[in-house]
Design an enzyme around this catalytic site. Structure first.
Site, mmCIF file in Angstrom:
data_model
loop_
_atom_site.group_PDB
_atom_site.id
_atom_site.type_symbol
_atom_site.label_atom_id
_atom_site.label_comp_id
_atom_site.label_asym_id
_atom_site.label_seq_id
_atom_site.Cartn_x
_atom_site.Cartn_y
_atom_site.Cartn_z
ATOM 1 N N ARG A 126 0.876 -1.182 0.000
ATOM 2 C CA ARG A 126 0.000 0.000 0.000
ATOM 3 C C ARG A 126 0.909 1.226 0.000
ATOM 4 O O ARG A 126 1.678 1.416 0.944
ATOM 5 C CB ARG A 126 -0.910 -0.008 1.235
ATOM 6 C CG ARG A 126 -1.617 1.307 1.463
ATOM 7 C CD ARG A 126 -2.739 1.227 2.453
ATOM 8 N NE ARG A 126 -3.873 0.511 1.895
ATOM 9 C CZ ARG A 126 -5.084 0.485 2.435
ATOM 10 N NH1 ARG A 126 -5.323 1.151 3.546
ATOM 11 N NH2 ARG A 126 -6.060 -0.193 1.865
ATOM 12 N N HIS B 205 -7.314 1.116 -6.527
ATOM 13 C CA HIS B 205 -7.442 0.155 -5.415
ATOM 14 C C HIS B 205 -8.050 -1.134 -5.996
ATOM 15 O O HIS B 205 -9.218 -1.445 -5.763
ATOM 16 C CB HIS B 205 -8.340 0.770 -4.335
ATOM 17 C CG HIS B 205 -8.273 0.103 -2.995
ATOM 18 N ND1 HIS B 205 -7.511 -1.032 -2.749
ATOM 19 C CD2 HIS B 205 -8.890 0.397 -1.813
ATOM 20 C CE1 HIS B 205 -7.660 -1.373 -1.477
ATOM 21 N NE2 HIS B 205 -8.491 -0.531 -0.888
ATOM 22 N N GLN C 57 -9.819 -3.845 -3.796
ATOM 23 C CA GLN C 57 -11.142 -3.386 -3.379
ATOM 24 C C GLN C 57 -12.154 -3.631 -4.496
ATOM 25 O O GLN C 57 -13.267 -4.121 -4.260
ATOM 26 C CB GLN C 57 -11.078 -1.882 -3.034
ATOM 27 C CG GLN C 57 -12.393 -1.309 -2.578
ATOM 28 C CD GLN C 57 -12.821 -1.841 -1.227
ATOM 29 O OE1 GLN C 57 -12.058 -1.797 -0.266
ATOM 30 N NE2 GLN C 57 -14.040 -2.372 -1.133
ATOM 31 N N ASP D 178 -17.393 6.919 -1.021
ATOM 32 C CA ASP D 178 -16.123 6.781 -0.289
ATOM 33 C C ASP D 178 -15.830 8.125 0.377
ATOM 34 O O ASP D 178 -16.498 9.134 0.098
ATOM 35 C CB ASP D 178 -15.007 6.373 -1.280
ATOM 36 C CG ASP D 178 -13.654 6.140 -0.604
ATOM 37 O OD1 ASP D 178 -13.624 5.934 0.622
ATOM 38 O OD2 ASP D 178 -12.626 6.173 -1.314
ATOM 39 N N CYS E 58 -16.351 1.429 0.519
ATOM 40 C CA CYS E 58 -15.174 0.590 0.764
ATOM 41 C C CYS E 58 -14.761 0.582 2.230
ATOM 42 O O CYS E 58 -14.065 -0.330 2.658
ATOM 43 C CB CYS E 58 -14.009 1.062 -0.110
ATOM 44 S SG CYS E 58 -13.543 2.772 0.217
ATOM 45 N N ARG F 1 -13.722 -8.808 1.125
ATOM 46 C CA ARG F 1 -12.304 -8.557 0.865
ATOM 47 C C ARG F 1 -11.505 -9.837 1.087
ATOM 48 O O ARG F 1 -10.574 -10.151 0.347
ATOM 49 C CB ARG F 1 -11.764 -7.439 1.792
ATOM 50 C CG ARG F 1 -12.322 -6.047 1.533
ATOM 51 C CD ARG F 1 -11.881 -5.452 0.206
ATOM 52 N NE ARG F 1 -10.434 -5.419 0.041
ATOM 53 C CZ ARG F 1 -9.624 -4.447 0.481
ATOM 54 N NH1 ARG F 1 -10.125 -3.403 1.105
ATOM 55 N NH2 ARG F 1 -8.313 -4.491 0.275
HETATM 56 N N1 CP Z 1 -11.234 -0.440 2.190
HETATM 57 C C1 CP Z 1 -9.963 -0.542 2.634
HETATM 58 O O1 CP Z 1 -9.010 -0.702 1.863
HETATM 59 O O2 CP Z 1 -9.847 -0.471 3.978
HETATM 60 P P1 CP Z 1 -8.470 -0.316 4.779
HETATM 61 O O3 CP Z 1 -7.920 1.028 4.421
HETATM 62 O O4 CP Z 1 -8.851 -0.417 6.220
HETATM 63 O O5 CP Z 1 -7.549 -1.405 4.349
HETATM 64 N N1 NVA Z 2 -10.013 6.637 -1.033
HETATM 65 C C1 NVA Z 2 -9.616 6.162 0.264
HETATM 66 C C2 NVA Z 2 -9.780 4.685 0.352
HETATM 67 C C3 NVA Z 2 -9.447 4.062 1.674
HETATM 68 C C4 NVA Z 2 -9.599 2.591 1.679
HETATM 69 C C5 NVA Z 2 -8.172 6.565 0.529
HETATM 70 O O1 NVA Z 2 -7.339 6.432 -0.377
HETATM 71 O O2 NVA Z 2 -7.877 7.003 1.637
#
Ligand code: CP
Ligand code: NVA
Length: 305
Positions: free
Chosen positions: A102, A129, A132, A224, A264, A292
């Site tokens: 990430r 993502h 997701q 989101d 999400c 997930r």
């Molecule tokens: N939706 C998602 O990716 O959640 P986290 O940021 O908690 O991993």
């Molecule tokens: N769009 C959000 C998604 C978190 C899972 C972010 O990038 O923070």
């Protein structure tokens, strides 16, 4: 394909196969557990940002297959700071069987994949993502048994989650509509790619700046956070711009009667979604989060299996 960096890299057939695999792995898990196909296999999980779902679902997916996962925090790795990305990729390739990362900059997960000799999975970047998106498609697929011809509407910021959702919808034949505030569009390049996939699958992409118009005839409403990780300094400004794009009871009433609502997570209740919607009859937030686990399993089986 060694890596899972974007939905766009995969054909509609491969994505559908991964969805079918996720359904099968979920059934298997429900009726007694998954086979220990990853015994002695380890996934390294690099995080430059916080996570609940991505971290725990990947870790549990590896455990359910008899394998293990290592959590590497931002402070430990210092990706590209303490050590170059190319060096991290080559060192980890000598220890573990796959990397999930990430990152902030999408180019960083691409660089990891370029230098690693093992599969690299994008666990969220500023651009997209994809993990997701696969769980989202699984949730929609379970609900409607087919993605073709559905109307999926995303309301809010044209962010990483919106991009992957648009691409998977376009690949699998769902019409994708976004209602976002002026100035908060998805990247133009991502839209072009999405339109190409939509033309191939016979679906449609519609870009609007009005939430009510966007959800008209929607089978799925998705939202989101207004402020993604890394953009925190814009929070105040966004809190002033985004309220007309809140998913609340009035907006849900503008969609089809049996519309499902997705997010999400993490949710900012009272901002992009209200409590009555998040906890109401249209909500699929928690089955979606649960999925997930099964989507990650399908990705792991595809790349590591
Ligand atoms: N939706 C998602 O990716 O959640 P986290 O940021 O908690 O991993
Ligand atoms: N769009 C959000 C998604 C978190 C899972 C972010 O990038 O923070």
């Amino acid at each position: 394909m060694k890596d899972f960096l974007t939905v766009a890299d995969y054909s509609s057939e491969s994505l559908q196969e991964m969805l079918d695999s996720a359904v099968q792995l979920k059934d298997e898990w429900k009726s007694g557990g998954n086979s220990p196909i990853f015994k002695n296999k380890v996934l390294a999980m690099i995080f430059q940002k916080p996570s609940l779902r991505t971290r725990v679902s990947f870790d549990m997916a590896m455990r359910h297959f008899g394998g293990d996962a290592l959590y590497l925090s931002p402070a430990e790795i210092g990706l590209g700071k303490r050590e170059s990305i190319a060096d991290v990729a080559r060192v980890l390739s000598g220890y573990v069987d796959a990397i999930m990362a990430r990152v902030f900059d999408h180019a960083h997960v691409e660089e990891l994949a370029e230098w690693a000799s093992i599969p690299v999975i994008n666990g969220l970047s500023d651009y997209n993502h994809p993990c997701q998106a696969l769980a989202d498609a699984l949730t929609i697929y379970e609900e409607y048994k087919d993605m073709k011809g559905l109307n999926v509407t995303y309301v809010g910021d044209g962010n990483n989650v919106a991009v992957s959702l648009m691409h998977i919808c376009a690949k699998l034949g769902s019409n994708f509509t976004i209602g976002n505030p002026v100035g908060y569009d998805m990247p133009a390049e991502a839209i072009e790619i999405g339109k190409k996939f939509a033309a191939e699958s016979g679906s449609k992409i519609t870009l609007l700046n009005d939430a009510a118009e966007a959800v008209n005839d929607a089978d799925v409403i998705y939202t989101d956070t207004w402020t993604s990780m890394g953009k925190e300094e814009e929070t105040k400004k966004r809190q002033q711009v985004f309220p007309p794009f809140q998913v609340n009871d009035a907006l849900v009433a503008d969609a089809k009667d049996n519309v499902i609502v997705m997010h999400c997570l993490p949710a900012h209740r009272g901002e992009e979604i209200t409590d009555p919607v998040a906890d109401g009859p249209h909500s699929r937030l928690f089955p979606q989060a649960h999925n997930r686990l099964h989507a990650q399993k399908a990705i792991l089986v595809k790349l590591v299996g």
